[in-house]
Design a protein around this motif. Structure first.
Motif, short mmCIF file in Angstrom:
data_model
loop_
_atom_site.label_atom_id
_atom_site.label_comp_id
_atom_site.label_asym_id
_atom_site.label_seq_id
_atom_site.Cartn_x
_atom_site.Cartn_y
_atom_site.Cartn_z
N LYS A 74 -55.36 -55.33 44.71
CA LYS A 74 -55.92 -54.29 43.85
C LYS A 74 -57.45 -54.28 43.87
O LYS A 74 -58.08 -53.22 43.96
N ILE A 78 -58.84 -52.66 46.96
CA ILE A 78 -58.72 -51.20 46.93
C ILE A 78 -59.79 -50.60 46.02
O ILE A 78 -60.43 -49.59 46.35
N LEU A 79 -60.01 -51.22 44.85
CA LEU A 79 -61.04 -50.72 43.93
C LEU A 79 -62.43 -50.79 44.56
O LEU A 79 -63.25 -49.87 44.38
N SER A 81 -62.64 -48.09 47.39
CA SER A 81 -62.59 -46.72 46.86
C SER A 81 -63.65 -46.45 45.81
O SER A 81 -63.62 -45.39 45.16
N ASN A 119 -64.03 -47.82 42.85
CA ASN A 119 -63.32 -47.69 41.57
C ASN A 119 -62.56 -46.36 41.48
O ASN A 119 -62.60 -45.65 40.46
N CYS A 120 -61.86 -46.06 42.58
CA CYS A 120 -60.97 -44.90 42.66
C CYS A 120 -61.72 -43.57 42.59
O CYS A 120 -61.14 -42.53 42.20
N THR A 121 -62.97 -43.56 42.98
CA THR A 121 -63.75 -42.31 42.93
C THR A 121 -63.76 -41.56 44.25
O THR A 121 -64.26 -40.43 44.31
N ASP A 180 -55.47 -42.27 48.93
CA ASP A 180 -55.91 -41.95 47.58
C ASP A 180 -55.55 -43.15 46.69
O ASP A 180 -54.38 -43.46 46.51
N ALA A 181 -56.55 -43.82 46.16
CA ALA A 181 -56.31 -45.04 45.39
C ALA A 181 -55.38 -44.79 44.21
O ALA A 181 -54.63 -45.68 43.80
N GLY A 182 -55.40 -43.61 43.67
CA GLY A 182 -54.55 -43.30 42.52
C GLY A 182 -53.08 -43.26 42.86
O GLY A 182 -52.23 -43.34 41.96
N CYS A 207 -51.66 -45.44 44.95
CA CYS A 207 -51.20 -46.79 45.31
C CYS A 207 -50.30 -47.35 44.19
O CYS A 207 -50.56 -47.12 43.01
#
Length: 382
Positions: A349, A352-353, A356, A358-360, A373-375, A377
């Motif tokens: 995790k 990935i953060l 990405s 922090n998923c942006t 797209d991290a969201g 996962c």
């Protein structure tokens, strides 16, 4: 490779020793023959009242013995043994202290682990002596009490007396049922067979109605098999169910009871100390190799948070799945779990953060050209 080299050297030494033993026996036989021949000569000359030059006879005997068994014959074998000893020292370095790390050890906990090992092996006297030596005799009684009960039950089972085991099972039936254990049924099954062998069909049927019928709803096949045994009263050894009389059934039942007993105590079936030592033996060669390379950087080894080299342990030492993130090289944890990406690859995790932001933003998988797209996962459970 190392074991192959040692094995080859051992086989050479073994062959040399076998050959040397054969030659040595031949030399001994020849020496005995030469000595007996000289004794016979001396005896015959004495009987004939002839004078004999003993010095010459002994000189000839010495020359004959040296010829029959030269010292070089023994030295060759000794040289091979010396080579093998040096080879063992090379691969089995007796100095394992360089793999040691300076860590704080809770001596009280360590003492309890050692004592627990003795008690669970039935070595009660050794365990008591150990606790006395380390100055903790007050803990001995508490630790060994449950294992005393267990070994009393196991000792009775060795004499084919199931009464203590059945009493223990009755007392703990609810806990055993919650754990999914069927040992209560196994104990009553063994007792049923014992009653059928030593008693009558009516007694066995009465025992089944009292103790086996409660299990009928879940173990109908097993109960039907036992009811079939009633038709073979007095000749069960010649029946289709003769396997129930195998002595090995008692050994298996004793092992199962020991396993369930430890489970109810909240302890593993195998001694933690035994498992730790066995696993350490497998890991030690890799650590010693690493420390040989890192000989001048011992302080770095002392500060490392995880093993610096990959360690392969046998399946018996793998108690749960372990995932190491291929990007961060860190082992997954509850706070940093493995995450399955849309492409099928897995990262932790935190990796990935980080990638990405922090998923942006969408990012490319490090192992394939897939946009992730991290969201989307999802946490992966092993």
């Amino acid at each position: 490779m190392e074991l192959s080299t040692i094995k080859d050297a051992f086989e050479r030494v073994t062959k040399k020793q076998t050959l040397s033993c054969s030659k040595t026996q031949e030399a001994i036989d020849h020496i005995r023959h030469e000595i007996e021949s000289v004794l016979d000569t001396i005896q015959s000359v004495n009987n004939a009242d002839h004078e004999l030059d003993y010095k010459t006879v002994m000189s000839e005997l010495k020359a004959s013995l040296l010829k029959a068994a030269p010292l070089s014959q023994m030295e060759g074998t000794q040289k091979e043994l010396n080579k093998y000893g040096k080879l063992l020292e090379k691969y089995f370095n007796p100095d394992i202290s360089k793999a040691y790390r300076n860590i704080d050890i809770d001596i009280h906990t360590l003492n309890q682990i050692i004592a627990n090992h003795f008690y669970r092996q039935g070595l009660f006297e050794i365990g008591d002596n150990f606790m006395n030596v380390v100055g903790e005799p007050e803990s001995a009684a508490i630790m060994k009490s449950p294992f005393l009960e267990m070994y009393q039950i196991l000792e009775a089972m060795q004499n084919q007396n199931l009464e203590p085991a059945l009493n223990w099972a009755a007392t703990n039936s609810d806990k055993l049922d919650l754990s999914g254990s069927d040992i209560v049924l196994k104990l009553h099954t063994m007792q049923f067979v014992k009653v059928l062998q030593n008693g009558s069909r009516e007694e066995a049927l009465s025992y089944a109605r009292t103790h086996l019928s409660p299990f009928a709803s879940r173990y109908m096949t097993e109960i039907q098999k036992l009811m079939g045994c009633l038709l073979w009263t007095g000749k069960l050894d010649r029946s289709p169910y003769h396997a129930l009389l195998s002595p090995s059934n008692w050994d298996k039942l004793a092992e199962e009871l020991k396993r369930q007993f430890c489970n109810l105590l909240g302890q593993s079936y195998n001694s933690p100390l035994s498992v730790t030592v066995a696993a350490g033996i497998q890991v030690l060669p890799s650590l010693l190799k690493f420390m040989s390379v890192m000989a001048g950087k011992k302080h770095e080894w002392q500060s490392m948070n995880q093993l610096p080299v990959p360690v392969e342990l046998d399946s018996e030492f793998q108690f749960h799945s372990i995932f190491v993130c291929p990007v961060s090289k860190e082992q997954a944890t509850g706070d940093n779990p493995p995450m399955l990406m849309a492409c099928g690859h897995v990262l932790c995790k935190q990796s990935i953060l980080k990638i990405s932001k922090n998923c942006t933003k969408v990012f490319k998988c490090p192992y394939c050209p897939f946009d992730i797209d991290a969201g989307q996962c999802r946490q992966l459970y092993f």
